[in-house]
Design a protein around this motif. Structure first.
Motif, mmCIF file in Angstrom:
data_model
loop_
_atom_site.group_PDB
_atom_site.id
_atom_site.type_symbol
_atom_site.label_atom_id
_atom_site.label_comp_id
_atom_site.label_asym_id
_atom_site.label_seq_id
_atom_site.Cartn_x
_atom_site.Cartn_y
_atom_site.Cartn_z
ATOM 1 N N ALA A 238 0.815 -1.228 0.000
ATOM 2 C CA ALA A 238 0.000 0.000 0.000
ATOM 3 C C ALA A 238 0.840 1.267 0.000
ATOM 4 N N GLU A 240 4.485 3.356 1.461
ATOM 5 C CA GLU A 240 5.117 3.512 2.780
ATOM 6 C C GLU A 240 4.287 4.325 3.756
ATOM 7 N N LEU A 241 3.335 5.091 3.244
ATOM 8 C CA LEU A 241 2.794 6.164 4.082
ATOM 9 C C LEU A 241 1.358 6.002 4.564
ATOM 10 N N LEU A 242 0.598 5.098 3.955
ATOM 11 C CA LEU A 242 -0.821 4.994 4.335
ATOM 12 C C LEU A 242 -0.995 4.052 5.532
ATOM 13 N N LEU A 243 -0.380 4.412 6.655
ATOM 14 C CA LEU A 243 -0.438 3.551 7.835
ATOM 15 C C LEU A 243 -1.864 3.304 8.287
ATOM 16 N N LEU A 244 -2.633 4.376 8.359
ATOM 17 C CA LEU A 244 -3.967 4.223 8.950
ATOM 18 C C LEU A 244 -4.863 3.289 8.134
ATOM 19 N N PRO A 245 -5.028 3.504 6.810
ATOM 20 C CA PRO A 245 -5.879 2.556 6.075
ATOM 21 C C PRO A 245 -5.306 1.153 6.018
ATOM 22 N N VAL A 276 -10.383 10.051 14.823
ATOM 23 C CA VAL A 276 -9.405 10.916 14.153
ATOM 24 C C VAL A 276 -9.158 12.141 15.019
ATOM 25 N N ARG A 309 -7.079 0.043 -0.462
ATOM 26 C CA ARG A 309 -7.529 1.070 -1.413
ATOM 27 C C ARG A 309 -9.000 1.411 -1.188
ATOM 28 N N TYR A 312 -9.325 3.606 1.806
ATOM 29 C CA TYR A 312 -8.923 4.976 1.490
ATOM 30 C C TYR A 312 -10.005 5.680 0.664
ATOM 31 N N TYR A 315 -12.787 6.652 2.894
ATOM 32 C CA TYR A 315 -12.353 7.795 3.711
ATOM 33 C C TYR A 315 -12.478 9.084 2.887
ATOM 34 N N ALA A 316 -11.991 9.025 1.636
ATOM 35 C CA ALA A 316 -12.060 10.216 0.763
ATOM 36 C C ALA A 316 -13.510 10.622 0.540
#
Lengths: 435, 80
Positions: A238, A240-245, A276, A309, A312, A315-316
Motif C-alpha cells: 500500500a 510507505e505512508l498509508l499507515l492508517l488505512p 481521528v 484502497r 482509502y 475515507y475520501a
C-alpha cells in the motif's frame, strides 16, 4: 476551602467526551465495568520512586481535574467539577510481579478510577517486573484523556518541574453551540448516512443474550526486526505512508474472518469507526476526536491490497461529502441529552451493534520520551478496554521503530478457537508471527 | 505550485505555527498518516491528479518541493 476552588470554574466536556460518557453509560447499565485504559511505559533499570512520587505530587496539585468528578449542570451539559476539588497527589502504588499484562487486566476490571465520584481518576502503578526492568502503568478513563493528552502528560511526568499552580489543563472557553435548528441542518448528511445502515446488517463479535464478562487484553510487541518486515510488506502492498488505512484494513479483515466463520451463509460487511484527532494545539485533558464511520463490503475486504484502497476511497468519500462536520454537529446536538441518548442511533440504525470493532493507530508513541527519571524507556503502548458491542478492539502504535499491537476483548465475545483464528489472520496480513 | 502546496500544507494539513518553506521537512513538521490522506485528497481536488499508492514514498513526500515535482510529473503523463 483551597484557593483553587475559587479560581477554577467547572470545565466543560467536549462533544467527544460526551460520546464516551454515553458509551460508559451503556457499559454501566449492562454491568460491563468502566471505560478504562492503561498506558504502559517499559523501562530498564530500577525505578526512582522518590522522583515518581514527587511527579505524582506536583502534577496532582497542578491539575485538580485528576480528582474531579464529571456531572451535568443545570443546562444539562457535562462538566468536570473543578470547583469542588481539593488538590492532592495522584495515587501511586508499587507492585512486584513479572506478569505485567495480567496485572493490567486486573486493573482494567477494577472499576477504579470512577469519574462519577470525587477522588482520583488517574492512577500511577509502578510495576517491578524483574531485578533490572520495571514499568510505569497509568490507569485512566477515556472520558478524561485520549492518546494525545496522555503523550503530553508522560512528558510532564518525566520532567515535572515544581510549578503547582492549579490549572484546568483543558480548553476553558469552548465556543457556544449554534442554535439547534442550525445544528440539525449541519448534521443532516450524517443522519441520512446512518439511515442507510440497517440495510447492511452490520455485525460484531457481541453475542446477543450473552452477558459480556471481564475485559481481556493481549499485547503483542514486535521487535525491530519484525517491525521492519511488517513495514516492508506494507510498502509493497500500500506504499510507505498509508499507515492508517493499511492497519485498519488488517484489523477489519481479522475481525471479519471471525464473524464470517460464525455466520458462514452471510456476506458480512464491516462498519469501522475511525477515531481521528482534530487539528490544532491540544490540551492535556478533554477528548478532541472526530469519528469517521466507514462501511466496507465483504468483497472489498477479500484481499488486503484492494481492501486498503477501498478503505482509502471510503475515507475520501466521507471527507468529500463533508460528513466529518456533520458528525461533529450531530455530537454537538446531543451534548445536553441524557447519556443513554447517544446510544439511540446504535439501537435504531444498527440493530444493537455499535460498530464491527474498535480500532486505532496512534502512530509514534510519546515522541521525545527517552528516559523516565534515570531509566531508559524501552517500549511504550496503550491498552484500551472495550465494551460489548462490539466486543473487540485491535489497536496499534509504534515506539522507536518497534510496533505494538493490543488485542482487547470482552469475555464471552471471543472463544479460544476464534481468538486463534483472529491471530492467524492478523499474522498472515502483517507478515509476522502473532504469538 | 510549490508555494501553493506549501501554503495548503501549512494551513489545512499541519496547522503549524512554524514557517514552512518548499524545502521544509514535512515529516519533522508533523505530517502523519492522516495528514497524508488529507493531502492526497487536496492534490486530487486542486490539481486534478490522482496519486497512486505506489508513489507514496517518504522520499516523494518529504518536502512540498518534491510533492510538486511528483504532481507535475503526473500531470504531464496524463496530458501525453
Amino acid at each position: 476551602m483551597p484557593e483553587s476552588v475559587q479560581t477554577l470554574p467547572p470545565l466543560a466536556a467536549t462533544p467527544a467526551d460526551g460520546f464516551l460518557f454515553g458509551l460508559e453509560s451503556l457499559m454501566r447499565r449492562s454491568r460491563q465495568g468502566l471505560h478504562l485504559a492503561a498506558t504502559v511505559i517499559e523501562c530498564e533499570g530500577k525505578p526512582d520512586l522518590a522522583a515518581l512520587r514527587n511527579a505524582a505530587e506536583v502534577l496532582g496539585h497542578r491539575y485538580p481535574i485528576v480528582h474531579a468528578r464529571i456531572a451535568r449542570g443545570g443546562d444539562f451539559i457535562a462538566r468536570w467539577r473543578l470547583d469542588e476539588v481539593t488538590p492532592a497527589a495522584i495515587p501511586l502504588e508499587v507492585h512486584e510481579t513479572p506478569e505485567l499484562h495480567d496485572f493490567i487486566e486486573t486493573q482494567l476490571n477494577s472499576h477504579k478510577p470512577d469519574i462519577r465520584t470525587a477522588g482520583a481518576n488517574l492512577r500511577f502503578h509502578v510495576v517491578i517486573t524483574s531485578p533490572s526492568t520495571w514499568a510505569l502503568v497509568l490507569i485512566w478513563s477515556h472520558s478524561l484523556h485520549d492518546a494525545v493528552g496522555i503523550d503530553k502528560l508522560l512528558l510532564e511526568i518525566a520532567s515535572p518541574g515544581d510549578d503547582r499552580t492549579p490549572r484546568s489543563g483543558g480548553n476553558d472557553s469552548p465556543a457556544p453551540a449554534p442554535p439547534m435548528s442550525e445544528l440539525y441542518k449541519q448534521a443532516l448528511p450524517m443522519i441520512e448516512e446512518m439511515r442507510t445502515f440497517p440495510q447492511w446488517r452490520v455485525r460484531s463479535l457481541h453475542r446477543k443474550g450473552v452477558r459480556p464478562g471481564e475485559s481481556r487484553v493481549q499485547v503483542v510487541k514486535f521487535d525491530r526486526e519484525a517491525t521492519a518486515l511488517i513495514r516492508t510488506k506494507m510498502a509493497a502492498t500500500a506504499g510507505e505512508l498509508l499507515l492508517l488505512p493499511y492497519f485498519a484494513s488488517i484489523a477489519a479483515r481479522a475481525a471479519q474472518s471471525v464473524i464470517a466463520a460464525r455466520h458462514p451463509d452471510e456476506q458480512v460487511p464491516v462498519l469501522l469507526s475511525l477515531p481521528v484527532q482534530l487539528k490544532g494545539d491540544r490540551p492535556l485533558f478533554q477528548n478532541h476526536l472526530g469519528v469517521y464511520t466507514l462501511l466496507l463490503t465483504a468483497g472489498e475486504l477479500a484481499e488486503l491490497k484492494p481492501a486498503t484502497r477501498a478503505l482509502y476511497r471510503k475515507y475520501a468519500d466521507f471527507m468529500r461529502r463533508k460528513l466529518p462536520a456533520a458528525m461533529d454537529a450531530l455530537m454537538r446536538m446531543m451534548e445536553r441529552c441524557p447519556s443513554r441518548f447517544y446510544n439511540f442511533p446504535v439501537f435504531t440504525y444498527l440493530k444493537g451493534e455499535l460498530c464491527t470493532l474498535f480500532h486505532s493507530h496512534t502512530g509514534g508513541f510519546a515522541p521525545g520520551l527517552a528516559e523516565m527519571h534515570g531509566s531508559r524507556v524501552t517500549n511504550g503502548y496503550h491498552v484500551p478496554s472495550v465494551c460489548s458491542p462490539p466486543g473487540i478492539g485491535i489497536f496499534f502504535s509504534e515506539f522507536a521503530g518497534q510496533l505494538s499491537m493490543t488485542l482487547s476483548w470482552k469475555d464471552g465475545c471471543l472463544s479460544p478457537l476464534e481468538l486463534e483464528l483472529l491471530k492467524q489472520t492478523l499474522a498472515e496480513d502483517l507478515g509476522a508471527p502473532v504469538p | 505550485m510549490e508555494n501553493e502546496l506549501t501554503h495548503l500544507i501549512a494551513t489545512e494539513i499541519l496547522d503549524t505555527d512554524h514557517a514552512l518553506t518548499p524545502q521544509s521537512d514535512l515529516f519533522a513538521a508533523g505530517l502523519d498518516s492522516m495528514g497524508i490522506m488529507q493531502l492526497l485528497l487536496a492534490i486530487e481536488d486542486r490539481f486534478g491528479v490522482p496519486i497512486d499508492p505506489a508513489d507514496l514514498s517518504r522520499d516523494n513526500f518529504s518536502t512540498a518541493e518534491k510533492i510538486a515535482a511528483l504532481v507535475a510529473e503526473k500531470k504531464e503523463a496524463a496530458n501525453r
